[in-house]
Write a protein that holds these residues in place. Structure first.
Motif, PDB file in Angstrom:
ATOM      1  N   PRO A 236      44.323  31.658  37.504  1.00 14.08           N
ATOM      2  CA  PRO A 236      45.435  32.570  37.214  1.00 14.08           C
ATOM      3  C   PRO A 236      45.078  33.554  36.103  1.00 14.08           C
ATOM      4  CG  PRO A 236      46.128  30.262  37.137  1.00 14.08           C
ATOM      5  CD  PRO A 236      44.642  30.258  37.178  1.00 14.08           C
ATOM      6  N   PRO A 237      45.730  34.712  36.069  1.00 14.26           N
ATOM      7  CA  PRO A 237      45.563  35.644  34.953  1.00 14.26           C
ATOM      8  C   PRO A 237      45.785  34.928  33.628  1.00 14.26           C
ATOM      9  CG  PRO A 237      46.883  36.647  36.687  1.00 14.26           C
ATOM     10  CD  PRO A 237      46.694  35.202  37.076  1.00 14.26           C
ATOM     11  N   ALA A 238      45.013  35.329  32.614  1.00 15.85           N
ATOM     12  CA  ALA A 238      45.021  34.607  31.341  1.00 15.85           C
ATOM     13  C   ALA A 238      45.363  35.526  30.178  1.00 15.85           C
ATOM     14  CB  ALA A 238      43.667  33.951  31.095  1.00 15.85           C
ATOM     15  N   PHE A 239      46.227  35.036  29.315  1.00 16.41           N
ATOM     16  CA  PHE A 239      46.487  35.634  28.012  1.00 16.41           C
ATOM     17  C   PHE A 239      45.888  34.677  26.997  1.00 16.41           C
ATOM     18  CE2 PHE A 239      48.696  36.052  24.055  1.00 16.41           C
ATOM     19  CZ  PHE A 239      49.069  37.383  23.930  1.00 16.41           C
ATOM     20  N   GLY A 263      36.391  37.872  37.670  1.00 18.11           N
ATOM     21  CA  GLY A 263      37.438  38.618  38.355  1.00 18.11           C
ATOM     22  C   GLY A 263      38.848  38.208  37.995  1.00 18.11           C
ATOM     23  N   VAL A 264      39.002  37.368  36.988  1.00 16.52           N
ATOM     24  CA  VAL A 264      40.329  36.944  36.540  1.00 16.52           C
ATOM     25  C   VAL A 264      40.852  37.965  35.523  1.00 16.52           C
ATOM     26  CG1 VAL A 264      41.640  35.139  35.367  1.00 16.52           C
ATOM     27  CG2 VAL A 264      39.743  34.514  36.894  1.00 16.52           C
ATOM     28  N   PRO A 265      42.044  38.514  35.715  1.00 13.03           N
ATOM     29  CA  PRO A 265      42.607  39.412  34.702  1.00 13.03           C
ATOM     30  C   PRO A 265      42.811  38.659  33.383  1.00 13.03           C
ATOM     31  CG  PRO A 265      43.803  39.616  36.779  1.00 13.03           C
ATOM     32  CD  PRO A 265      42.914  38.408  36.913  1.00 13.03           C
ATOM     33  N   VAL A 266      42.281  39.202  32.304  1.00 11.93           N
ATOM     34  CA  VAL A 266      42.329  38.535  31.000  1.00 11.93           C
ATOM     35  C   VAL A 266      42.798  39.512  29.935  1.00 11.93           C
ATOM     36  CG1 VAL A 266      40.994  37.390  29.184  1.00 11.93           C
ATOM     37  CG2 VAL A 266      40.487  36.910  31.585  1.00 11.93           C
TER      38      VAL A 266
END
Length: 311
Positions: A236-239, A263-266
């Motif tokens: 999953p996208p990560a903050f 390719g993970v939105p970070v």
């Protein structure tokens, strides 16, 4: 840079309160000392209820925060800090009230089992149990939109966020819409020994890790050290937020960069002059308040498309 003046004051006060390093303190005494220092809950919230989620181990206590009676609010599963050995539902009570209200979300805070009485995989198993409970829309979450849910946690809770995201992917379970990790250690190694404080030193790290995973041969598992995973695609996208003054900082930032490369939105934020443990200290530290607002913004962005569609 060194600790900011405000952070130094917090660290000095913690040193006075604890009296000795964490790794030299019996775990029961440390639990009591940290519980006594928890911020009192003063923010009114519409609903707050304690529930025990059924499990094979006898049940996982959770605390549910609901900011209003609105139907269809998304869900945040929260895992607290404490090196897998300390912490409870009261630890972040005030912080989670504010987060629930500011982000307009139902928060489910997990009181996972603690080491050394319950070493790995107890904590991760409990967090997985709660996630699966959320996804079947239990009566306690009947009016929430459990299809829109995020994992979030601080320190050990941040690591559990990383680990659980991997386990959900690997086992084909429903993934969170995002993972929010506040200086969750991505590997059981000290990457920045020069950045020690009374709130976390290299010796403290090894003490906590020895309680949670006594067998060091097991520590290369991605469900313990998520940074050891070979394949990070499809997560999953990560903050990810890190503190400059943190013995494990570089390992966590390396994991964030590897997620991005896969390719993970970070979204990665490092806070200069802040120490490990700062994030929930919003009353004392302006950067903690800034991070809080960033988290709220992240949750709004994650959930807004669905909210717009629903309206």
């Amino acid at each position: 840079m060194p600790l900011s003046p405000e952070a130094q004051q917090v660290v000095d006060a913690a040193a006075d309160r604890l009296g000795r390093p964490m790794h030299e303190t019996p775990v029961d005494e440390l639990r009591a000392a940290l519980a006594a220092g928890a911020a009192p809950a003063t923010t009114p919230i519409r609903h707050r209820v304690d529930v025990v989620v059924p499990s094979a181990s006898g049940g996982v206590p959770v605390r549910i925060y609901r900011p209003s009676d609105e139907v269809g609010l998304p869900v945040v599963q929260w895992m607290h800090s404490g090196g897998y050995a300390v912490g409870n539902l009261d630890q972040n009570d005030e912080y989670l009230r504010k987060l629930s209200i500011a982000a307009g979300v139902v928060v489910v805070s997990v009181d996972y089992r603690l080491a050394p009485e319950h070493p790995h995989p107890a904590a991760l198993d409990d967090c997985l149990t709660v996630w699966e409970w959320i996804k079947v829309r239990p009566r306690g979450l009947a009016s929430a939109d459990v299809d829109r849910a995020v994992l979030a946690g601080e320190s050990a809770g941040g690591t559990l966020t990383f680990c659980l995201s991997q386990k959900l992917r690997d086992t084909g379970r429903s993934l969170p819409e995002a993972q929010v990790a506040l200086y969750g250690t991505a590997a059981m190694r000290v990457t920045n020994p020069e950045h020690a404080t009374v709130l976390l030193s290299p010796a403290d790290c090894h003490w906590f890790w020895d309680m949670y995973v006594p067998d060091r041969a097991e520590r290369d598992s991605p469900y313990i050290s998520p940074g050891t995973a070979d394949d990070l695609r499809g997560l999953p996208p990560a903050f990810v937020a890190t503190a400059e003054i943190d013995p494990t900082r570089d390992g966590t930032e390396e994991y964030a960069r590897r997620l991005q490369a896969a390719g993970v939105p970070v979204e990665l934020h490092r806070y200069p002059g802040m120490m490990h443990g700062f994030a929930t200290m919003t009353a004392a530290l302006p950067p903690a308040r800034d991070l809080f607002e960033r988290i709220v913004g992240c949750l709004n962005r994650v959930f807004e498309p669905s909210r717009s569609t629903a309206s």
